[in-house]
Design a protein around this motif. Structure first.
Motif, PDB file in Angstrom:
ATOM      1  N   ASP A 187      32.159  41.338  44.931  1.00  0.00           N
ATOM      2  CA  ASP A 187      32.387  41.060  43.511  1.00  0.00           C
ATOM      3  C   ASP A 187      31.613  42.034  42.626  1.00  0.00           C
ATOM      4  O   ASP A 187      32.135  42.571  41.647  1.00  0.00           O
ATOM      5  N   SER A 188      30.357  42.264  42.977  1.00  0.00           N
ATOM      6  CA  SER A 188      29.516  43.167  42.193  1.00  0.00           C
ATOM      7  C   SER A 188      30.044  44.596  42.262  1.00  0.00           C
ATOM      8  O   SER A 188      30.022  45.329  41.257  1.00  0.00           O
ATOM      9  N   GLY A 189      30.516  44.990  43.454  1.00  0.00           N
ATOM     10  CA  GLY A 189      31.032  46.347  43.612  1.00  0.00           C
ATOM     11  C   GLY A 189      32.259  46.601  42.761  1.00  0.00           C
ATOM     12  O   GLY A 189      32.354  47.629  42.078  1.00  0.00           O
ATOM     13  N   ARG A 190      33.198  45.664  42.799  1.00  0.00           N
ATOM     14  CA  ARG A 190      34.412  45.844  41.992  1.00  0.00           C
ATOM     15  C   ARG A 190      34.108  45.751  40.501  1.00  0.00           C
ATOM     16  O   ARG A 190      34.704  46.464  39.698  1.00  0.00           O
ATOM     17  N   ALA A 191      33.168  44.887  40.130  1.00  0.00           N
ATOM     18  CA  ALA A 191      32.784  44.782  38.722  1.00  0.00           C
ATOM     19  C   ALA A 191      32.152  46.086  38.242  1.00  0.00           C
ATOM     20  O   ALA A 191      32.392  46.528  37.109  1.00  0.00           O
ATOM     21  N   TYR A 192      31.355  46.716  39.105  1.00  0.00           N
ATOM     22  CA  TYR A 192      30.753  48.003  38.751  1.00  0.00           C
ATOM     23  C   TYR A 192      31.835  49.063  38.550  1.00  0.00           C
ATOM     24  O   TYR A 192      31.783  49.857  37.601  1.00  0.00           O
ATOM     25  N   ALA A 193      32.818  49.087  39.454  1.00  0.00           N
ATOM     26  CA  ALA A 193      33.906  50.064  39.334  1.00  0.00           C
ATOM     27  C   ALA A 193      34.660  49.874  38.023  1.00  0.00           C
ATOM     28  O   ALA A 193      34.964  50.851  37.320  1.00  0.00           O
ATOM     29  N   LEU A 194      34.945  48.612  37.694  1.00  0.00           N
ATOM     30  CA  LEU A 194      35.647  48.342  36.436  1.00  0.00           C
ATOM     31  C   LEU A 194      34.820  48.792  35.250  1.00  0.00           C
ATOM     32  O   LEU A 194      35.350  49.431  34.322  1.00  0.00           O
ATOM     33  N   ALA A 195      33.520  48.476  35.256  1.00  0.00           N
ATOM     34  CA  ALA A 195      32.652  48.887  34.150  1.00  0.00           C
ATOM     35  C   ALA A 195      32.591  50.408  34.036  1.00  0.00           C
ATOM     36  O   ALA A 195      32.634  50.965  32.932  1.00  0.00           O
ATOM     37  N   THR A 240      31.253  57.524  41.535  1.00  0.00           N
ATOM     38  CA  THR A 240      30.557  56.419  42.201  1.00  0.00           C
ATOM     39  C   THR A 240      31.373  55.129  42.124  1.00  0.00           C
ATOM     40  O   THR A 240      31.428  54.364  43.089  1.00  0.00           O
ATOM     41  N   GLY A 241      32.019  54.897  40.971  1.00  0.00           N
ATOM     42  CA  GLY A 241      32.856  53.709  40.839  1.00  0.00           C
ATOM     43  C   GLY A 241      34.006  53.716  41.822  1.00  0.00           C
ATOM     44  O   GLY A 241      34.327  52.685  42.433  1.00  0.00           O
ATOM     45  N   SER A 242      34.628  54.868  42.029  1.00  0.00           N
ATOM     46  CA  SER A 242      35.762  54.975  42.954  1.00  0.00           C
ATOM     47  C   SER A 242      35.312  54.810  44.402  1.00  0.00           C
ATOM     48  O   SER A 242      36.010  54.200  45.213  1.00  0.00           O
TER      49      SER A 242
END
Length: 294
Positions: A187-195, A240-242
């Motif tokens: 969840d945190s990883g995908r939220a970081y990518a979105l941000a 990094t997000g990708s």
């Protein structure tokens, strides 16, 4: 533009505007027929506003009312600016509609609504391309700052913004929560990518507006330095997000959501490459030291 009345109707400008109006009304009518709730409200509004404004402008020019609407700025200048704005409406409206249109509602294939939306996407992109042709034909009528969009730097920034829009919209459509059980790292990883995608896209849009409105001339030479530094930072942010999103593509969700997350990661990497190209192009515009010492 210059022409009005019958001369405008029979000229290439009149034919081009009529084609825009025809494709525009087909696009928004198809979206209206397929339903425009939720995420589909934005494409519907974009197509409807574009068609309505284009039709009103066409009416003013055809009836020669445009010649009586001089208020310090010529109608041709206003019309050129509207073409740029409406191109943006149709382009991004079509992108959003394409991302949220899928065949998941029917196991045996696309539902009737999906077919209408796919047709709307096609007509929406055609309308956007016609607006682009109109912008090219009348670039001389546009105010000097707005001509930034047809320069090399303006084109690459437009590409960056388009790819960034696709990346974060696809991730929103695919969902950035992982499982009902609650996988915190995922969840945190995908939220970081979105941000990362949203922040990169938002700041790039702000920079585009600054150039588009000519505010960069008031900021001075340091604007080029700011733009370069942001391109480098946004490149790292999207990269990094990708990478993080690629590590958390799997999840307890339907296949169509997974395909959207995959598309988001791919376009995230494309956006990273676009930022690299932009940074290389902007490097030659740097004035003095990027971070001057005291």
């Amino acid at each position: 533009m210059g022409e009005s009345g019958g001369a405008y109707l029979c000229g290439k400008d009149g034919w081009l505007r009529m084609a825009i109006i025809v494709f525009g009304i087909i696009a928004f009518a198809l979206v209206a027929a397929s339903g425009y709730g939720g995420a589909f409200a934005w494409p519907f509004a974009a197509y409807l506003m574009s068609w309505l404004i284009s039709f009103m402008s066409f009416f003013f020019i055809l009836t020669t009312l445009s010649t009586k609407m001089e208020c310090g700025v010529s109608f041709d200048t206003v019309d050129a600016c509207l073409s740029i704005l409406l191109f943006t409406f149709c382009w991004f409206g079509s992108i959003v509609l394409a991302i949220y249109t899928s065949c998941h509602d029917n196991r045996n294939g696309c539902s009737g609504n999906d077919g209408e939306r796919i047709a709307a996407i096609i007509f929406g992109f055609i309308a956007a391309l016609l607006y682009a042709v109109e912008i090219y034909f009348h670039q001389g009528d546009a105010p000097a700052p707005t001509k930034y969009v047809i320069t090399k730097n303006g084109i690459i920034k437009s590409i960056v913004i388009t790819l960034g829009c696709i990346a974060f919209t696809a991730l929103v459509a695919g969902g950035y929560e992982c499982t009902a059980r609650g996988d915190q790292p995922c969840d945190s990883g995908r939220a970081y990518a979105l941000a990362a995608y949203v922040i990169s896209w938002s700041v790039s849009v702000i920079l585009m507006i600054i150039y588009f409105t000519g505010l960069n001339e008031k900021i001075g030479d340091k604007m080029a330095n700011v733009d370069f530094v942001w391109s480098v930072f946004a490149c790292l942010l999207c990269l990094t997000g990708s990478i993080v999103l690629s590590c958390y593509l799997e999840g307890n969700t339907s296949p169509y959501r997974g395909s959207r997350r995959l598309a988001s990661a791919i376009f995230g990497f494309f956006t990273t490459i676009a930022y690299i190209v932009e940074a290389v192009m902007l490097k030659g515009n740097i004035k003095g030291e990027i971070f001057p010492s005291k």
